[in-house]
Design a protein around this motif. Structure first.
Motif, PDB file in Angstrom:
ATOM      1  N   ALA A 306     -73.483 -27.884   8.020  1.00 10.49           N
ATOM      2  CA  ALA A 306     -74.455 -28.891   7.589  1.00 10.49           C
ATOM      3  C   ALA A 306     -75.770 -28.761   8.350  1.00 10.49           C
ATOM      4  N   HIS A 307     -76.860 -29.055   7.651  1.00  5.67           N
ATOM      5  CA  HIS A 307     -78.155 -29.185   8.306  1.00  5.67           C
ATOM      6  C   HIS A 307     -78.302 -30.591   8.879  1.00  5.67           C
ATOM      7  N   VAL A 308     -77.878 -31.572   8.090  1.00  7.77           N
ATOM      8  CA  VAL A 308     -77.802 -32.970   8.539  1.00  7.77           C
ATOM      9  C   VAL A 308     -76.522 -33.558   7.970  1.00  7.77           C
ATOM     10  N   TYR A 309     -75.800 -34.315   8.772  1.00 11.45           N
ATOM     11  CA  TYR A 309     -74.523 -34.908   8.348  1.00 11.45           C
ATOM     12  C   TYR A 309     -74.708 -36.420   8.333  1.00 11.45           C
ATOM     13  N   PHE A 310     -74.814 -36.998   7.123  1.00 13.20           N
ATOM     14  CA  PHE A 310     -75.054 -38.431   6.988  1.00 13.20           C
ATOM     15  C   PHE A 310     -73.751 -39.220   7.135  1.00 13.20           C
ATOM     16  N   ALA A 311     -73.754 -40.204   8.004  1.00  7.93           N
ATOM     17  CA  ALA A 311     -72.604 -41.084   8.195  1.00  7.93           C
ATOM     18  C   ALA A 311     -73.016 -42.502   7.818  1.00  7.93           C
ATOM     19  N   LEU A 312     -72.441 -43.025   6.734  1.00 13.05           N
ATOM     20  CA  LEU A 312     -72.791 -44.359   6.247  1.00 13.05           C
ATOM     21  C   LEU A 312     -71.834 -45.402   6.803  1.00 13.05           C
ATOM     22  N   PHE A 313     -72.385 -46.552   7.160  1.00 11.84           N
ATOM     23  CA  PHE A 313     -71.556 -47.655   7.631  1.00 11.84           C
ATOM     24  C   PHE A 313     -72.237 -48.974   7.297  1.00 11.84           C
TER      25      PHE A 313
END
Length: 422
Positions: A306-313
């Motif tokens: 990944a270039h950026v790993y989005f973590a939603l919460f």
């Protein structure tokens, strides 16, 4: 329940048989079979089953239920032969498995087993499996005489392999159920696909939640067997087969849906996912990935690529606890935790000072920076999902849509700047 002799001596018609090393190891299966079939079933050992399936009496069977655990993996050749023998006689095979490796299950399903049910049996799982194998397949359409060329099937992917892209990989990981990860992933992918009118980037979204993936639902796309075939033999995958497994949404966004059936998350290996990402990167400028909320053995593969790993919460205790667990796990394994970008969905409004204070304290306690705060999109988000379209198609001015659009533009500008060396 008597042994195999019961199959021949019981006057009640036998419509099914359990086949296992020792049925007493599967007491829940006994209960469910009796509940579903009464006395109309028998129990066979592997050796007895091989003989019985060759007898005329086997013609009355509707299905066999093969129960196995990890000790039976060494006997996989015998089990495979039983499934082949059943398939040859139009007898459906249901596999009930406890702690059996995904590769073994995959092999049995490819040989023709109709259903897989985990053991201990979930409530109603065997009943549902039996109903499915008893449901006759839809009749094949009658061949029509040659006519004019038919219109192309909707959603067919007409995009040709490109093979020279260096796609940006953007996984989206929900830290708890219902935090809006799939909604965010779908809308981010759509905004990226429409970020430029004259020369739009090539964008695909991969739904890697093999059990509960809903990208297909949010974009009103069918789920096809081609996805399972692709994932089950990635060594044979090339750009052509990868592109053929994708579906097109409005001819702008290309989608690898989750499989039609619920599959074990570890059906695919890190090597399988690595090959999939390699093909996606070579053929698309942006690769958005909807990840399962569960950490699996190939999560590291995606995170590393990944270039950026989005973590939603969300702003609740379960999200905070799960975020803490994720951070600890990544640090313990010395994985690139710096790639993770935390996105707060349904963030407090600007005037909610108490809520903003809670967000600040949450970031401090977890030692993270909450870089993106998405507003609550309200009922329009649910409506868009139910209609199978991105927010931009029915609610362009929705506050959530606008924030996702800003994020997509920021990511695209940053990528373009990096590509030109700016």
């Amino acid at each position: 329940m008597t042994p195999s002799a019961a199959v021949q001596s019981d006057p009640a018609p036998i419509v099914a048989c359990t086949i296992c090393r020792d049925v007493q190891n599967f007491d829940l299966l006994i209960e469910d079979m009796e509940s579903e079939l009464g006395e109309g079933w028998g129990d066979l050992s592997f050796a007895d089953a091989a003989v019985f399936l060759e007898q005329p009496d086997a013609e009355s069977l509707e299905f066999i239920a093969i129960a196995m655990d990890e000790e039976d993996e060494s006997n996989i050749g015998t089990i495979a032969a039983l499934i082949k023998s059943a398939v040859k006689r139009d007898i459906a095979a249901i596999v009930i498995a406890e702690e059996v490796s995904p590769m073994v299950l995959h092999q049995l399903l490819r040989l023709g087993a109709k259903e897989f049910v985990p053991y201990p049996l979930p409530e109603g799982a065997l009943h549902d499996a039996i109903e499915r194998v008893r449901t006759p397949p839809a009749p094949a359409p009658v061949a029509a005489p040659p006519a004019e060329p038919q219109a192309e099937e909707p959603h067919t992917n007409r995009l040709k392999p490109k093979k020279d892209c260096e796609g940006v990989i953007l996984p989206v990981h929900g830290l708890a159920g219902g935090v809006g990860a799939t909604t965010f992933a779908v809308n981010l992918a759509w905004e990226l696909a429409n970020i430029e009118k004259k020369n739009p980037p090539r964008v695909c979204i991969l739904d890697l939640d093999l059990q509960y993936g809903s990208v297909a639902t949010y974009l009103d796309l069918p789920r096809r067997d081609a996805v399972y075939e692709l994932l089950s033999d990635t060594e044979a995958m090339d750009s052509e087969s990868f592109m053929q497994a994708l579906l097109s949404f409005n001819e702008k966004l290309h989608v690898l849906t989750s499989p039609a059936d619920m599959l074990p998350l570890d059906l695919v290996t890190p090597e399988d996912i690595g090959r999939l990402l390699q093909e996606a990167q070579a053929n698309f400028d942006y690769v958005v990935i909807d990840m399962p909320s569960t950490i699996v053995q190939w999560t590291e593969t995606v995170l590393s690529a990944a270039h950026v790993y989005f973590a939603l919460f969300e702003l609740d205790m379960r999200s905070a606890q799960n975020a803490l667990r994720l951070i600890r796990a990544l640090k313990a394994e010395e994985l690139p935790v710096e790639k993770v970008r935390y996105i707060l969905n349904r963030a407090p409004k600007f005037t909610d000072l108490s809520g903003k204070s809670r967000v600040k304290r949450l970031g401090e306690s977890l030692d993270i920076s909450v870089e993106v705060r998405l507003p609550d999109g309200g009922k329009q988000v649910v409506q868009a999902g139910d209609h199978g379209v991105p927010l931009a198609e029915i609610a362009r001015k929705n506050p959530l849509r606008r924030e996702v659009q800003k994020l997509a533009k920021s990511a695209h500008d940053l990528n373009r700047s990096a590509a030109t060396g700016g």
